[in-house]
Scaffold this active site. Structure first.
Site, PDB file in Angstrom:
ATOM      1  CE1 TYR A   1      -4.569  -2.475   4.630  1.00 45.52           C
ATOM      2  CE2 TYR A   1      -3.534  -0.325   4.393  1.00 45.52           C
ATOM      3  CZ  TYR A   1      -4.079  -1.456   3.828  1.00 45.52           C
ATOM      4  OH  TYR A   1      -4.111  -1.587   2.462  1.00 45.52           O
TER       5      TYR A   1
ATOM      6  CB  SER B   1      -0.888   0.018   1.259  1.00 47.23           C
ATOM      7  OG  SER B   1      -1.556   1.262   1.406  1.00 47.23           O
TER       8      SER B   1
END
Length: 254
Positions: A151, A138
């Site tokens: 995350y 990400s």
């Protein structure tokens, strides 16, 4: 990476980025196996698509991954591409003590899951022609969103793990990192239509174009994620951190 004639595993292939890229790769002439927890979502993803298959996978369980890898290789011995895409994103409030259930599930799914699956499949992949591992990270691996700290941390860890994996498997398995920006998917509530996030089709088109390059870049970075990937190198980390979090707050509340 060659773009056709592969047998490809896509974890988290029942929805979002996983499903969209699985469809694109299938249309490019590959056999594609989508894997995930929800059998109904997987069956929907493969409906009407010959040479596209579904296998259930409990990515949170070490035993489940071991069982899955056995079933996978028995059914698809030509497997040569593994895409670790399955992941969850949970919001957390670090300003006070809180239940860590979401943080623990995020670590198990996003970090331990790919590590366990790679470990289970490496012996097979090193014997395959044109073998590839793609780990989906990400943009938040490089500049964190403060509301999703665990995350971000798992994606940063997979980024580092991918670098090490690429080095040790050099000449045996091609190792690629795909770092998406904010994309309109169901990763978090309301994200499918959130303004300012990249439309899924546009993202998928850009990813496929990058994967088709020869040689394939070791990092697949669509244009929208590059400001995050290179913020620190460009001396813009602090400013990008502030702007990213302001944008995300406005997008969620707007």
């Amino acid at each position: 990476m060659k773009l056709t004639g592969n047998t490809i595993l896509m974890t988290g292939g029942g929805s979002g980025i996983g499903q969209a890229l699985a469809h694109r790769l299938h249309e490019a002439g590959n056999t594609v196996i989508v894997a995930g927890r929800r059998k109904d979502a997987l069956e929907s993803a493969i409906a009407g698509r010959p040479n596209m298959h579904a296998l259930t996978l409990d990515i949170e369980s070490a035993e489940g991954i071991a069982d899955f890898s056995d079933r996978l290789l028995k059914a698809y011995p030509d497997l040569n591409v593994v895409i670790n895409n399955a992941g969850i994103m949970r919001f957390e409030d670090l300003t006070k003590a809180h239940d860590l259930t979401d943080a623990e599930a995020t670590i198990t799914t996003n970090l331990l899951g790919p590590i366990r699956l790679i470990n289970a499949l490496t012996d097979h992949l090193v014997k395959q022609q044109d073998a590839v591992i793609i780990n989906v990270t990400s943009g938040l691996a490089f500049v964190p969103l403060t509301t999703t700290p665990t995350y971000n941390a798992t994606k940063a860890a997979i980024h580092s793990y991918t670098i090490a994996l690429r080095e040790v498997l050099k000449g045996k398995v091609e190792v690629i990192e795909l770092a998406p920006p904010a994309v309109q998917t169901g990763l978090t509530p309301g994200q499918e239509t959130r303004p300012g996030y990249q439309p899924l089709d546009e993202f998928s088109d850009e990813v496929m174009a990058l994967l088709s390059q020869q040689p394939t870049p070791p990092e697949i970075l669509v244009e929208r994620v590059r400001f995050l990937r290179f913020a620190e190198a460009n001396g813009q980390f602090d400013d990008t951190l502030v702007k990213l979090n302001a944008f995300a707050a406005q997008a969620r509340n707007g």
